[in-house]
Motif scaffolding. Structure first.
Motif, PDB file in Angstrom:
ATOM      1  N   TRP A  53     -34.403 -19.991 -29.290  1.00  0.00           N
ATOM      2  CA  TRP A  53     -33.352 -19.224 -30.155  1.00  0.00           C
ATOM      3  C   TRP A  53     -33.001 -17.956 -29.875  1.00  0.00           C
ATOM      4  O   TRP A  53     -31.894 -17.596 -29.998  1.00  0.00           O
ATOM      5  N   TYR A  54     -34.279 -17.117 -29.442  1.00  0.00           N
ATOM      6  CA  TYR A  54     -34.072 -15.659 -28.982  1.00  0.00           C
ATOM      7  C   TYR A  54     -33.081 -15.807 -27.779  1.00  0.00           C
ATOM      8  O   TYR A  54     -32.155 -14.966 -27.796  1.00  0.00           O
ATOM      9  N   GLU A  55     -32.923 -16.694 -26.991  1.00  0.00           N
ATOM     10  CA  GLU A  55     -32.108 -16.763 -25.614  1.00  0.00           C
ATOM     11  C   GLU A  55     -30.737 -16.855 -25.934  1.00  0.00           C
ATOM     12  O   GLU A  55     -29.804 -16.530 -25.591  1.00  0.00           O
ATOM     13  N   LEU A  56     -30.435 -17.781 -27.077  1.00  0.00           N
ATOM     14  CA  LEU A  56     -29.181 -18.188 -27.691  1.00  0.00           C
ATOM     15  C   LEU A  56     -28.606 -17.038 -28.461  1.00  0.00           C
ATOM     16  O   LEU A  56     -27.301 -17.036 -28.733  1.00  0.00           O
ATOM     17  N   GLY A  57     -29.613 -16.203 -29.172  1.00  0.00           N
ATOM     18  CA  GLY A  57     -28.848 -15.042 -29.788  1.00  0.00           C
ATOM     19  C   GLY A  57     -28.539 -15.448 -31.265  1.00  0.00           C
ATOM     20  O   GLY A  57     -28.672 -16.556 -31.767  1.00  0.00           O
ATOM     21  N   ALA A  58     -28.638 -14.484 -32.113  1.00  0.00           N
ATOM     22  CA  ALA A  58     -28.638 -14.364 -33.434  1.00  0.00           C
ATOM     23  C   ALA A  58     -27.570 -14.932 -34.206  1.00  0.00           C
ATOM     24  O   ALA A  58     -27.483 -15.635 -35.226  1.00  0.00           O
ATOM     25  N   SER A  59     -26.195 -15.242 -33.474  1.00  0.00           N
ATOM     26  CA  SER A  59     -25.029 -15.660 -34.002  1.00  0.00           C
ATOM     27  C   SER A  59     -24.893 -16.877 -33.728  1.00  0.00           C
ATOM     28  O   SER A  59     -23.980 -17.794 -34.179  1.00  0.00           O
TER      29      SER A  59
END
Length: 106
Positions: A53-59
């Motif tokens: 999830w961190y790699e994918l980003g908050a958006s």
């Protein structure tokens, strides 16, 4: 060894997770998730969905579909389930003391 009933329950849960992914993520976004999983597997010997999830980003759209994508990566021989769990540390809508599988890179 899992019982027939346990295997059936797992299959249903995976199908529900993939349905969630299909409803919220485009095919291109599912490929992004797959790429993020592969990246984590190359960078870290062990990781959880939190790192993906961190790699994918908050958006990036949030869905329960992450489980299905991790299972796809396992079937492809990218990662394996260690049988260990930890708890989500992401905060916000992700942090419900959710149990996360610890995955081992292969």
């Amino acid at each position: 060894m899992l019982t027939k009933h346990e295997k059936s329950r797992i299959a249903v849960a995976i199908a529900e997770s993939q349905a969630s992914a299909n409803a919220k993520w485009t095919p291109a976004q599912q490929l992004q998730v797959d790429a993020a999983i592969v990246k984590m597997a190359r960078m870290k010997p062990r990781f959880t969905a939190d790192e993906v999830w961190y790699e994918l980003g908050a958006s990036f759209p949030v869905t329960k579909g992450m489980t299905a994508r991790l299972m796809v990566a396992e079937r492809r021989g990218v990662i394996k389930n260690t049988g260990e769990i930890t708890y989500a540390k992401r905060g916000g809508q992700h942090d419900h003391a959710q149990r996360l599988t610890i995955w081992q890179s292969l």
